[in-house]
Design an enzyme around this catalytic site. Sequence first.
Site, PDB file in Angstrom:
ATOM      1  N   LYS A  13     -29.328 -36.062  -6.143  1.00  0.00           N
ATOM      2  CA  LYS A  13     -27.949 -36.485  -5.850  1.00  0.00           C
ATOM      3  C   LYS A  13     -27.577 -36.149  -4.675  1.00  0.00           C
ATOM      4  O   LYS A  13     -27.727 -35.018  -4.262  1.00  0.00           O
ATOM      5  CB  LYS A  13     -27.079 -36.118  -6.933  1.00  0.00           C
ATOM      6  CG  LYS A  13     -25.957 -36.626  -7.024  1.00  0.00           C
ATOM      7  CD  LYS A  13     -25.811 -38.209  -7.579  1.00  0.00           C
ATOM      8  CE  LYS A  13     -25.565 -38.417  -9.071  1.00  0.00           C
ATOM      9  NZ  LYS A  13     -25.957 -39.476  -9.703  1.00  0.00           N
ATOM     10  N   THR A  61     -30.959 -37.728 -11.614  1.00  0.00           N
ATOM     11  CA  THR A  61     -30.224 -37.157 -10.316  1.00  0.00           C
ATOM     12  C   THR A  61     -28.597 -36.558 -10.876  1.00  0.00           C
ATOM     13  O   THR A  61     -28.204 -35.681 -10.182  1.00  0.00           O
ATOM     14  CB  THR A  61     -29.794 -38.095  -9.287  1.00  0.00           C
ATOM     15  OG1 THR A  61     -29.075 -39.418  -9.937  1.00  0.00           O
ATOM     16  CG2 THR A  61     -30.916 -38.844  -8.794  1.00  0.00           C
ATOM     17  N   PHE A 163       1.858 -31.271 -11.650  1.00  0.00           N
ATOM     18  CA  PHE A 163       2.301 -32.554 -11.698  1.00  0.00           C
ATOM     19  C   PHE A 163       2.525 -32.963 -13.277  1.00  0.00           C
ATOM     20  O   PHE A 163       1.356 -33.188 -13.922  1.00  0.00           O
ATOM     21  CB  PHE A 163       1.113 -33.740 -10.825  1.00  0.00           C
ATOM     22  CG  PHE A 163       1.984 -34.848 -10.629  1.00  0.00           C
ATOM     23  CD1 PHE A 163       2.966 -35.341 -10.193  1.00  0.00           C
ATOM     24  CD2 PHE A 163       1.241 -36.160 -11.402  1.00  0.00           C
ATOM     25  CE1 PHE A 163       3.368 -36.641  -9.786  1.00  0.00           C
ATOM     26  CE2 PHE A 163       1.530 -37.388 -11.113  1.00  0.00           C
ATOM     27  CZ  PHE A 163       2.797 -37.433 -10.398  1.00  0.00           C
ATOM     28  N   GLN A 228       5.165 -35.734  -3.135  1.00  0.00           N
ATOM     29  CA  GLN A 228       6.377 -36.251  -2.441  1.00  0.00           C
ATOM     30  C   GLN A 228       7.523 -35.138  -2.402  1.00  0.00           C
ATOM     31  O   GLN A 228       8.045 -35.084  -1.181  1.00  0.00           O
ATOM     32  CB  GLN A 228       7.222 -37.249  -3.604  1.00  0.00           C
ATOM     33  CG  GLN A 228       6.084 -38.530  -3.739  1.00  0.00           C
ATOM     34  CD  GLN A 228       5.342 -38.457  -4.749  1.00  0.00           C
ATOM     35  OE1 GLN A 228       4.571 -37.508  -5.131  1.00  0.00           O
ATOM     36  NE2 GLN A 228       5.130 -39.627  -5.421  1.00  0.00           N
ATOM     37  N   HIS A 256      -7.690 -35.605  -3.641  1.00  0.00           N
ATOM     38  CA  HIS A 256      -7.797 -35.170  -5.167  1.00  0.00           C
ATOM     39  C   HIS A 256      -8.872 -34.075  -5.217  1.00  0.00           C
ATOM     40  O   HIS A 256     -10.006 -34.445  -4.986  1.00  0.00           O
ATOM     41  CB  HIS A 256      -7.810 -36.331  -5.971  1.00  0.00           C
ATOM     42  CG  HIS A 256      -6.614 -37.310  -5.879  1.00  0.00           C
ATOM     43  ND1 HIS A 256      -5.344 -37.143  -6.216  1.00  0.00           N
ATOM     44  CD2 HIS A 256      -6.557 -38.534  -5.802  1.00  0.00           C
ATOM     45  CE1 HIS A 256      -4.625 -38.129  -6.161  1.00  0.00           C
ATOM     46  NE2 HIS A 256      -5.128 -39.040  -5.796  1.00  0.00           N
TER      47      HIS A 256
HETATM   48  O1  URC Z   1       1.823 -35.274  -6.365  1.00  0.00           O
HETATM   49  C1  URC Z   1       1.707 -36.618  -6.908  1.00  0.00           C
HETATM   50  N1  URC Z   1       2.175 -37.522  -6.870  1.00  0.00           N
HETATM   51  C2  URC Z   1       2.087 -38.477  -7.409  1.00  0.00           C
HETATM   52  O2  URC Z   1       3.005 -39.704  -7.410  1.00  0.00           O
HETATM   53  C3  URC Z   1       0.603 -38.776  -8.213  1.00  0.00           C
HETATM   54  N2  URC Z   1       0.296 -39.669  -8.945  1.00  0.00           N
HETATM   55  C4  URC Z   1      -0.959 -39.115  -9.411  1.00  0.00           C
HETATM   56  O3  URC Z   1      -1.593 -39.843 -10.046  1.00  0.00           O
HETATM   57  N3  URC Z   1      -1.050 -38.125  -8.983  1.00  0.00           N
HETATM   58  C5  URC Z   1      -0.083 -37.498  -8.317  1.00  0.00           C
HETATM   59  N4  URC Z   1       0.315 -36.460  -7.604  1.00  0.00           N
END
Ligand code: URC
Length: 305
Positions: A13, A61, A163, A228, A256
């Site tokens: 991999k 893998t 979150f 945000q 992510h």
């Molecule tokens: O900080 C985040 N805002 C989002 O609007 C969002 N949407 C998501 O799937 N993860 C996150 N994380």
Amino acid sequence: MSKHVLAQNQYGKAENRIVKVTRKGSDGSWHEIRDLNVSVALRGEFRDVHLTGDNANCLPTDTTKNTVYAFGKEHGIASPEAFGILLAKHFVSSQSPIREAQIRIEEYAWERIPVPTRKEQHSFVRKGQEVRTAQITYSETTGLQVISGLKDLTVMNSTNSEFHGYIKDKYTTLKEAYDRILATKVTARWAHSALAADDAAFDWDQSYKKVRKNMLEAFAETYSYSLQQTLNQMAERVLDNCPRVNEVRLNLPNKHHFLVDLEPFGLKNDNEVYFAADRMYGLIEGTIHRDGVQPVIATSDWIVA
Ligand SMILES: O=c1[nH]c(=O)c2[nH]c(=O)[nH]c2[nH]1
């Protein structure tokens, strides 16, 4: 007899992106991170796998990928070399058909964002990638407009990010997060007032440093409930501390980091071993400006993380 010869072959991999967070200090608030891209190639007795479809000698893998993440937890990552030695020896010594293993590693270097006001240290900036930008427009009718900026400034908080509480409809599968990595590659543009643009003595280099510092500090110091919210904090901090900046636009891809499930290997992942995904990504964008000032920064740019 076949006319053809199976010559050099290898498999494994490639590009396993692993981020390992190590918590140090008596309360674990001093974080260290290692961010690697690990590729595994196995060589050995794989003739039958290729020629007859008999997979008896084939370690998947997928298993090599899991081993990278499990070793991150079990052994830690002292250095790319030390981690690679452990992995290479493991594959060769644990499965007899595997005669050689080659581990290739790229390490991405991070520096701390110093936050003098707190002893917890979990904020980082990627070394030496950022690009400074400037857009200058001079018009007979409206005069000078200066939009400064930067791109490719990658930052990470290894904790203090949550979150949850979001809309859940029939397509929502995202699990609520109460402690996650927050990482983004900042593209920022900020528009200066005419007071700065028309001032021959205005120190643009100093201004750049100050805006950058304010954005980094706000990123590091914000306990975040969404990217945000962090975006707004970063822009507000600049407007609060840089009086000749009128408007800030930020484009923040949410880079992510997914916790790797180590349960199948009998290991507990205490927010230590993450898979760093490069695609797809959330893209959070916004403009914050002083009240009464007309925004001038284009909002339609195509930002690629
Ligand atoms: O900080 C985040 N805002 C989002 O609007 C969002 N949407 C998501 O799937 N993860 C996150 N994380």
